[in-house]
Design an enzyme around this catalytic site. Structure first.
Site, PDB file in Angstrom:
ATOM      1  CG  ASP A 335     131.478  22.780 -36.923  1.00 12.43           C
ATOM      2  OD1 ASP A 335     132.677  22.966 -37.208  1.00 12.43           O
ATOM      3  OD2 ASP A 335     130.706  23.684 -36.585  1.00 12.43           O
ATOM      4  CG  ASP A 654     127.371  25.812 -37.210  1.00 16.67           C
ATOM      5  OD1 ASP A 654     128.074  25.978 -38.223  1.00 16.67           O
ATOM      6  OD2 ASP A 654     127.793  26.015 -36.060  1.00 16.67           O
ATOM      7  CG  ASP A 658     128.928  23.716 -42.249  1.00 15.39           C
ATOM      8  OD1 ASP A 658     130.096  23.449 -42.585  1.00 15.39           O
ATOM      9  OD2 ASP A 658     128.635  24.291 -41.187  1.00 15.39           O
TER      10      ASP A 658
END
Length: 926
Positions: A335, A654, A658
């Site tokens: 990310d 997070d 995801d």
């Protein structure tokens, strides 16, 4: 309209008008549903909560944990020892299988935990309209068609089509990955708009950060976007790790070999005319000798030590095999926000008074300065600190950012924290770097404000400024907002001397484009002198504004993350960015961080990925380094596409969005700080500092764990090979067994564990991150490792068989011959252990006159050797052990002989290290 078409439209509520939404749901946006209608719909649709699909019963799932070849071997070994009457040893072996089964059962239960965490993430209370009245109900009681009222601080209870908004901003980061709160509207959105751009929708589990709104419930429970994610988690294949796959193949092969050789031993012995009882004992002894009983314990200890080391480097491992898996990663999908970047917006460029400035420093730390950026003919930038006295426009631009601002900076735990909007926090810090602070706010108190509204794309504040000690004052309006919104309201611009000049919109737009190309978010600033007034209205700033400057900001990359990305790429690991942010911003960050070794960074958007078939997607994931604006299903597809190409994928995340990809990845990595509970439950590893640099550190430790596991295998299996060869050849030659099954168990369990566990403490090598990733398809026992094992096994056989035959002929004492054969084997093992370890490297460096290698790194090995020696002394010298294991005490001469015959292991180990150097650069190219 067909049922299929109607079902399709259920996912396109953002593309319908408010009238169509209300009509399809048979709902009144003003009065809400009646009590009777609510009751009817609750029966039809059920409660608004997430549920996992029914799974296997706990008992069945626990029993299935024993369905593994390595556990077959251990169970067989335990049964054999029980048949031989060694109930204590059988209990130990069965205890190892039980521990492994419990670990597997706990891991399998994590999927259910992820669903439970997801359910709690959307459970809340909500205010709804029922029979024209506002009522507070549990989110589980909400039905499609309900009218929900939202206010700042509320958690959205279901998927809503917004029908009325006032300055509404919603934090959807857990669902979309977008780090900044989204400004909402009621306008229709294109049917193909990605989730992050459906600005007329509010999704279950997201939070209202500002404003108020009303919305009609269009989906509940499993039909919400969050519900669809829960189904993706439930669907996830939860692939076994590369380590468990290799151990599975290794265990099956070993199982077949053991059973085959034991059967051969039994058949050959019977053919020679030996008794069935004797040959059964010989077959049992051979099976026990071939089974590496100590290997599971050593593997568990090695992984546990890796867990401890990673924890010290901010990586918490939730599943033991993940330690090794991360070390074998070939691709890391990361990310952007907070992992690769600071997660702190920072002003990095200012344009004011026709002059361009750079701003140093990052995040909310006020350390840094504003530097004049002047291009000179030879292309070298001459830099000097900006002087606010020499550029009135710069001073006014910074003042505007400081005063036209609703946020503030507070110190928490020694760190600056923004209370409010991160963008406004960046403007405050930029002003602080120029020496402007809250004293200016006191000198120019705010009189009135026009809050930011998405409809107008600006915020304006009215301030009263004292002009001198005589009490005179003037009123000034400061405005900040989008470039498009402000430029059309500006007529003139401020120069460095504070003089008004005609507005040069073309030049300003060129500066905006240049900043945007760098991935910067650009805000424009303007001012206007106003007559004495106590209120501010949109008409006051409809025209006549004076343009004073631009400020460009970005969430900058972490310095340590840049180094970590470079280290990973040098180690042959591809790093890819998968983010919910805009493609231009993500691509700019990736370019700054040196993705693809500073070559052009190829980026794909979620819309592009949605139009690709599997073959095109496979090519895209190989070529692309940035994937922006991706949906949860697309993250999952990306991981699956990489795995289909044979990659070992580590995936960070997070948010709720995801979780499916985290579970599908070979190793899922959740953020400990910003991560949701859903992401943490679905992950194998949690970063306590949310920093990509910690992933690189964990890769180092993971590679070290795998190297130490290979060392353990290279150390343990030659003993099993030597023991098996000894028993087999003894049977073929019709000789007395040189070693008994109980003595074999001592060597395989006690001696092996005492000498092998210290290998788990071996420190990381200096070249560990200079090696290419190992081939994920390479077996645990590579061809060269097998050659090493055969070579050392042959020497161990010679030691055992040769020493036994020599002592037996010389003394006729079978117990003494077996004892000396075992002690000679242990002597050779000690020299072999030294050759595999840091102790051998330290000794070799001293012999070459170097002192770079420290003996302190080999303390665990030295402790292991001392422990093994003490145990072997007890094994032969204590009368109780003589009785239990049929051994005999040795005198000093016999001990010396056992030591000397082990010395040839030293040159043999050197040859073995050349055949199979365990620490070597991989031949795999990327």
């Amino acid at each position: 309209m067909t049922a299929t078409e109607e079902k399709l439209l259920e996912h396109h509520w953002h593309n319908l008008s408010l009238q169509e939404v209300a009509q399809r749901l048979d709902s009144n946006p003003q009065t809400g549903l009646s009590a009777a209608e609510v009751s009817q719909r609750q029966q039809k649709y059920g409660p608004n909560e997430l549920k996992a699909k029914p799974g296997k019963s706990p008992i069945v799932r626990f029993l299935l944990q024993f369905n593994q070849p390595l556990l077959y071997i251990l169970l067989i070994a335990g049964a054999i020892k029980a048949l031989l009457g060694s109930w204590v040893n059988a209990g130990v072996i069965w205890g190892v299988t039980l521990i492994n089964a419990i670990i597997g059962y706990v891991q399998e239960s994590k999927a259910e935990s992820a669903i439970s965490a997801l359910a709690s993430a959307v459970r809340t209370e909500a205010t709804v309209m029922r029979n024209s009245e506002k009522v507070r109900v549990s989110s589980t009681e909400i039905v499609p068609g309900d009218v929900v009222l939202l206010a700042s601080g509320d958690k959205v209870p279901a998927d809503l089509r917004l029908i009325d908004v006032r300055n509404l901003q919603v934090n959807e980061s857990a669902l979309t990955g977008e780090s900044v709160a989204v400004e909402k509207t009621t306008q229709q959105v294109d049917v193909d708009a990605p989730l992050a751009e459906r600005i007329n929708m509010a999704y279950a589990g997201s939070f209202v950060t500002f404003g108020t709104a009303r919305g009609i419930v269009v989906a509940i429970a499993q039909d919400t976007e969050t519900g669809r994610i829960s189904q993706l988690i439930d669907r996830g294949t939860n692939l076994v790790t590369p380590l468990t796959r290799k151990f599975d193949r290794f265990s099956r092969t070993l199982l077949y070999i053991i059973l085959g050789v034991a059967a051969l031993t039994f058949a050959v012995g019977i053919g020679y005319g030996n008794s069935i009882v004797d040959m059964f004992e010989a077959a049992v002894a051979l099976a026990v000798s071939a089974i590496p009983e100590g290997l599971p314990a050593v593997v568990t200890v090695t992984l546990a030590i890796g867990v401890s080391r990673m924890a010290r480097r901010h990586a918490i491992i939730r599943k033991l095999p993940a330690v090794e898996t991360l070390g074998g990663a070939t691709v890391i999908c990361s990310d952007k926000t907070g992992t690769l970047t600071e997660n702190q917006m920072t002003v990095q460029a200012i344009y004011a008074g026709e002059q361009h400035y750079k701003v140093t420093g990052s995040g909310y730390n006020p350390e840094g300065e504003i530097i004049v950026d002047t291009d000179i003919p030879d292309g070298v930038a001459a830099q000097q600190s900006a002087d606010l006295n020499s550029n009135v426009a710069l001073h006014e631009c910074l003042i505007a950012g400081l005063l036209c601002n609703d946020s503030r900076i507070e110190v928490k735990d020694g760190q600056n924290t923004v209370i409010g909007d991160p963008t406004e926090g960046a403007l405050i810090i930029a002003a602080n770097k120029a020496g402007l602070n809250d004293n200016h706010e006191k000198a120019m108190p705010r009189v009135d404000v026009i809050p930011f509204e998405s409809e107008f794309q600006y915020m304006a504040t009215l301030h009263k400024q004292r002009l001198g000690k005589d009490g005179n004052s003037q009123h000034i309006i400061y405005v900040k907002g989008s470039v498009e919104a402000l430029l059309k309201r500006c007529e003139r611009m401020l120069d460095t001397e504070g003089e008004l000049q005609p507005l040069d919109a073309q030049t300003i737009q060129a500066q905006v484009d240049a900043m945007a190309h760098q991935g910067l978010r650009v805000l424009a600033f303007a001012k206007k002198n106003a007559p004495a007034q106590r209120s501010l209205d949109h008409d006051d700033i409809a025209a006549g504004l004076i343009f004073i400057g631009l400020q460009g900001m970005i969430d900058p990359p972490r310095t340590e993350a840049i180094r970590a990305v470079q280290a990973c790429q040098e180690a042959g690991i591809q790093v890819k960015m998968i983010t919910g942010d805009h493609a231009v911003t993500a691509q700019a960050i990736a370019q700054r961080m040196g993705f693809n070794h500073h070559k052009e960074v190829i980026a794909f958007t979620g819309q592009q990925l949605a139009q690709m078939d599997d073959r095109e997607l496979a090519n895209a994931v190989e070529d692309g380094a940035v994937f922006a604006r991706v949906a949860p299903e697309q993250k999952l597809r990306l991981v699956e596409a990489l795995q289909s190409k044979g990659e070992i994928v580590a995936m960070t995340g997070d948010g709720v969005n995801d979780a499916p990809a985290l579970r599908q990845a070979d190793i899922g990595i959740a953020m400990g700080g910003a991560g949701t509970e859903v992401a943490k439950e679905a992950a194998d590893m949690i970063l306590t500092d949310d920093n990509f640099a910690s992933i690189e550190a964990a890769v180092e430790e993971g590679r070290t764990v795998y190297r130490n596991l290979l060392k353990a295998i290279a150390f343990i299996l030659p003993v099993n090979g030597g023991e098996s060869m000894t028993i087999l050849i003894s049977v073929l030659l019709a000789r007395v067994l040189p070693i008994l099954s109980l003595q074999v168990l001592w060597l395989n369990m006690v001696n092996s564990i005492a000498m092998t566990v210290p290998l788990a403490f071996e420190p990381k090598s200096e070249i560990v991150m200079q090696q290419q990733p190992r081939n994920p398809n390479e077996p645990l026992l590579s061809r060269k490792l097998v050659q090493r094992i055969i070579l050392i096994s042959a020497f161990n056989w010679i030691l055992i068989f040769g020493m036994f035959e020599w002592v037996l002929r010389d003394t006729g004492n079978v117990a003494l011959a077996r004892t000396m054969a075992i002690q000679a084997l242990v002597s050779g093992r000690i020299f072999y252990l030294i050759s595999l370890s840091q102790l051998g490297i330290a000794i070799a460096s001293r012999l070459r006159g170097r002192r770079r290698e420290s003996f302190s790194d080999a303390r665990a090995i030295m402790v292991g050797i001392v422990t093994a020696v003490i145990l072997q002394v007890i094994f032969s010298q204590w009368s109780l052990m003589n009785t239990l294991f049929a051994t005999a005490p040795l005198n000093w001469n016999q001990w010396l002989i056992c030591l000397l015959v082990g010395l040839p292991m030293i040159p043999l180990a050197i040859v073995a290290n050349r055949i199979d150097p365990i620490e070597k650069p991989s031949s795999r190219t990327r």
